[in-house]
Write an enzyme that holds these catalytic residues in place. Structure first.
Site, mmCIF file in Angstrom:
data_model
loop_
_atom_site.group_PDB
_atom_site.id
_atom_site.type_symbol
_atom_site.label_atom_id
_atom_site.label_comp_id
_atom_site.label_asym_id
_atom_site.label_seq_id
_atom_site.Cartn_x
_atom_site.Cartn_y
_atom_site.Cartn_z
ATOM 1 N N ASN A 118 0.816 -1.216 0.000
ATOM 2 C CA ASN A 118 0.000 0.000 0.000
ATOM 3 C C ASN A 118 0.849 1.266 0.000
ATOM 4 O O ASN A 118 0.626 2.187 -0.785
ATOM 5 C CB ASN A 118 -0.951 0.007 1.196
ATOM 6 C CG ASN A 118 -1.963 -1.123 1.140
ATOM 7 O OD1 ASN A 118 -1.978 -1.904 0.197
ATOM 8 N ND2 ASN A 118 -2.808 -1.212 2.159
ATOM 9 N N THR A 163 -14.417 36.356 -33.096
ATOM 10 C CA THR A 163 -15.206 35.876 -31.967
ATOM 11 C C THR A 163 -16.436 35.191 -32.558
ATOM 12 O O THR A 163 -16.922 35.597 -33.617
ATOM 13 C CB THR A 163 -15.648 37.008 -31.024
ATOM 14 O OG1 THR A 163 -16.493 37.918 -31.749
ATOM 15 C CG2 THR A 163 -14.450 37.770 -30.481
ATOM 16 N N HIS A 164 -16.907 34.168 -31.884
ATOM 17 C CA HIS A 164 -18.005 33.356 -32.420
ATOM 18 C C HIS A 164 -17.672 32.830 -33.818
ATOM 19 O O HIS A 164 -18.558 32.541 -34.612
ATOM 20 C CB HIS A 164 -19.317 34.154 -32.459
ATOM 21 C CG HIS A 164 -19.696 34.755 -31.149
ATOM 22 N ND1 HIS A 164 -20.348 34.057 -30.164
ATOM 23 C CD2 HIS A 164 -19.473 36.004 -30.647
ATOM 24 C CE1 HIS A 164 -20.543 34.848 -29.113
ATOM 25 N NE2 HIS A 164 -20.008 36.026 -29.381
ATOM 26 N N SER A 285 -5.104 10.007 -49.052
ATOM 27 C CA SER A 285 -6.275 9.149 -49.104
ATOM 28 C C SER A 285 -5.971 7.923 -49.944
ATOM 29 O O SER A 285 -5.254 7.999 -50.941
ATOM 30 C CB SER A 285 -7.460 9.917 -49.703
ATOM 31 O OG SER A 285 -8.505 9.040 -50.066
ATOM 32 N N LYS A 291 -5.923 14.240 -52.104
ATOM 33 C CA LYS A 291 -6.126 14.605 -50.702
ATOM 34 C C LYS A 291 -4.809 14.810 -49.950
ATOM 35 O O LYS A 291 -3.837 14.096 -50.160
ATOM 36 C CB LYS A 291 -6.937 13.526 -49.983
ATOM 37 C CG LYS A 291 -8.386 13.422 -50.408
ATOM 38 C CD LYS A 291 -9.171 14.682 -50.061
ATOM 39 C CE LYS A 291 -9.330 14.891 -48.575
ATOM 40 N NZ LYS A 291 -10.062 13.801 -47.906
ATOM 41 N N GLU A 298 -5.970 16.319 -36.381
ATOM 42 C CA GLU A 298 -7.160 15.529 -36.068
ATOM 43 C C GLU A 298 -6.898 14.550 -34.931
ATOM 44 O O GLU A 298 -7.750 14.354 -34.049
ATOM 45 C CB GLU A 298 -7.625 14.790 -37.319
ATOM 46 C CG GLU A 298 -8.201 15.720 -38.379
ATOM 47 C CD GLU A 298 -8.550 15.004 -39.670
ATOM 48 O OE1 GLU A 298 -9.246 15.599 -40.493
ATOM 49 O OE2 GLU A 298 -8.119 13.843 -39.860
ATOM 50 N N TYR A 325 -6.830 2.040 2.250
ATOM 51 C CA TYR A 325 -6.604 1.471 0.924
ATOM 52 C C TYR A 325 -7.767 0.576 0.507
ATOM 53 O O TYR A 325 -8.323 -0.182 1.307
ATOM 54 C CB TYR A 325 -5.303 0.664 0.897
ATOM 55 C CG TYR A 325 -4.985 0.119 -0.477
ATOM 56 C CD1 TYR A 325 -4.333 0.909 -1.416
ATOM 57 C CD2 TYR A 325 -5.377 -1.163 -0.851
ATOM 58 C CE1 TYR A 325 -4.073 0.419 -2.689
ATOM 59 C CE2 TYR A 325 -5.118 -1.652 -2.120
ATOM 60 C CZ TYR A 325 -4.462 -0.860 -3.037
ATOM 61 O OH TYR A 325 -4.207 -1.329 -4.302
ATOM 62 N N GLN A 330 -6.104 0.118 -7.672
ATOM 63 C CA GLN A 330 -5.324 -0.492 -8.748
ATOM 64 C C GLN A 330 -5.634 0.194 -10.080
ATOM 65 O O GLN A 330 -4.807 0.201 -10.988
ATOM 66 C CB GLN A 330 -5.637 -1.988 -8.847
ATOM 67 C CG GLN A 330 -4.869 -2.730 -9.932
ATOM 68 C CD GLN A 330 -5.045 -4.227 -9.827
ATOM 69 O OE1 GLN A 330 -4.705 -4.841 -8.824
ATOM 70 N NE2 GLN A 330 -5.605 -4.830 -10.863
ATOM 71 N N LYS A 333 -3.605 3.718 -12.116
ATOM 72 C CA LYS A 333 -2.376 3.815 -12.908
ATOM 73 C C LYS A 333 -2.602 3.832 -14.418
ATOM 74 O O LYS A 333 -1.996 4.633 -15.136
ATOM 75 C CB LYS A 333 -1.433 2.665 -12.525
ATOM 76 C CG LYS A 333 -0.810 2.857 -11.147
ATOM 77 C CD LYS A 333 -0.060 1.644 -10.667
ATOM 78 C CE LYS A 333 -0.995 0.586 -10.134
ATOM 79 N NZ LYS A 333 -1.817 1.032 -8.988
#
Length: 466
Positions: A118, A163-164, A285, A291, A298, A325, A330, A333
């Site tokens: 622990n 903006t927007h 592509s 492309k 992305e 604990y 477990q 992680k």
């Protein structure tokens, strides 16, 4: 009914007559992901045996033999001659098995005294993340340096600010690029502040209540490069806010990259035509030969979503755990391991994409005044003529409406038409109806005027050169 398996090598099997069912053993096993903590476990063990020796449970010869055995074990791990077995429950049991193979059962069997898995794992995750935070930090500094370099390269280029996602006011391209650097600076600050909290050592807490062997937790903390023992043993073994906070910082980094990624994806379209991505940081592509896809951007956008999921899962795991604990921990992680791995792949690729993309400067500058982006300058000019802003706003709105109805830009309106719209719109208003004039006038703190951008560059270079 499942046939009980063997508990051979388990660190907890003393009171059990049989091992766990195969399904339970498989469910409990964490060796497939916590093996990456092996060198941190060995470092913790070396610190722990120093505390055992200082408290009189090991003599000097035993300490030296154990230290050499641990060095040999680490060497075998690095060389690949010692690896975890599928039957090892976790990194702790695997390494105890390895140490006993080298040091012998009697001496190797003394090491476990005064500690628990622990307090071990609570310490190891901290030392691991402290190391990884420095790697992430170095990648972030490199990314900031790239943004500064590109800003200097295009220091006086003007672009439409939005903006927007609509045209708002013209800004310098350099100012826009540096706007993506400052959130990363704050991420660096978060990492530095997090490290202060992460440098406390849970070692010495035992399973939950501390140890009775008189071991010095300050000695262990010092040897691990940590600042001090944690003040409460229950908190030491059961809290994972330091892991969750690290996860938040990683997620925020991913989100900050994703915001720029979204712009890059749009900028690379034919409709915008602001940038051209380098071949080395694009893909094509399988069916459309023309492309050129912004895959790095992305993937940055997608991986930000993945890290948000990691963080949400970790927080959900932690929210209902009583002291101390619980085996649920477990699950702390894998989310942060995934975040570390994600950022280690993403940050260099993202920096490379930004460093190599080419800007279509003519296209960018041609759009700087589009969409009546100088309207605010007109309103503020009227204020300087002592027109109340409420009236200035209305007058400027009428000017924009006139331009829309007559398909004119602001600077194309005649003096006579300006006067018809408002007596306050004298010919002198033309001094602000230029992009250059608008940029120059934005000289307040944090503004887009060139002197303010140069100040940002100087400040960011101090950060990247430290």
């Amino acid at each position: 009914m499942a046939t009980p398996g063997s508990d051979a090598g388990a660190l907890w099997g003393g009171r059990f007559e049989g091992g766990p069912a195969d399904a339970v053993a498989a469910l409990s096993r964490s060796i497939h992901f916590d093996w990456r903590l092996a060198k941190y476990d060995i470092a913790g063990t070396k610190a722990h045996i120093s505390a055992l020796q200082s408290a009189g449970y090991l003599n000097t010869v035993e300490l030296q033999k154990l230290e050499k055995s641990l060095d040999e074990l680490l060497k075998r791990i690095e060389q690949g001659s010692f690896v975890a077995k599928p039957t090892d429950e976790d990194v702790h049991s695997a390494l105890e098995r390895g140490l006993i193979e080298i040091a012998g059962t009697e001496l190797g069997g003394k090491v476990r005294a005064g500690r628990s898995r622990n307090d071990q794992i609570a310490t190891l995750i901290r030392t691991y993340l402290l190391d990884e935070s420095k790697v992430i930090e170095a990648n972030l500094v490199s990314y900031i340096a790239v943004l500064v370099e590109r800003a200097e390269e295009h220091i006086a280029i003007v672009m439409p600010g939005r903006t927007h996602f609509q045209h708002a006011q013209p800004v310098l391209l350099s100012h826009h690029l540096l706007a993506h650097a400052w959130p990363i600076v704050r991420d660096l600050e978060r990492l530095a502040q997090w490290r202060v909290r992460a440098r406390f050592s849970p070692y010495g807490a035992g399973a939950l209540a501390g140890n009775t062997l008189g071991l010095d937790p300050s000695l262990v903390a010092e040897k691990l490069g940590l600042s001090a023992p944690m003040p409460n043993s229950l908190d030491s073994t059961s809290s994972r806010d330091v892991v969750a906070e690290f996860g938040f910082i990683c997620t925020m980094i991913g989100i900050n990259l994703s915001r720029f990624a979204e712009e890059i994806i749009v900028w690379a379209t034919a409709e915008f035509g602001y940038i051209k991505l380098d071949d080395a940081y694009s893909t094509g592509s399988s069916i459309m030969p023309q492309k050129k896809n912004p895959d790095v951007a992305e993937l940055a956008r997608g991986k930000a979503g993945r890290m948000i999921g990691d963080l949400a899962g970790l927080l959900a795991t932690l929210k209902g755990l009583p002291l101390a604990y619980n085996r649920d921990l477990q699950e702390d992680k894998e989310p942060v391991f995934d975040m570390v791995d994600t950022l280690s792949l993403l940050l260099p690729a993202f920096s490379g994409m930004v460093q190599t993309m080419t800007f279509n400067l003519d296209r960018i500058e041609s759009l700087a005044s589009a969409g009546f982006s100088l309207a605010t300058d007109v309103a503020e000019w009227l204020v300087k003529q002592h027109v109340p802003f409420r009236d200035a706003h209305e007058i400027t709105g009428k000017l924009v409406t006139f331009c829309e109805q007559n398909k004119l830009e602001l600077h194309e309106v005649s003096d006579s038409d300006l006067a018809k719209i408002s007596k306050h719109l004298s010919p002198e208003v033309r001094e602000v109806l230029s992009v250059a004039g608008s940029i120059k006038s934005r000289s307040g703190a944090g503004g887009t005027a060139l002197p303010r951008v140069l100040e940002q560059i100087t400040a960011l270079k101090k950060i990247t050169h430290n």
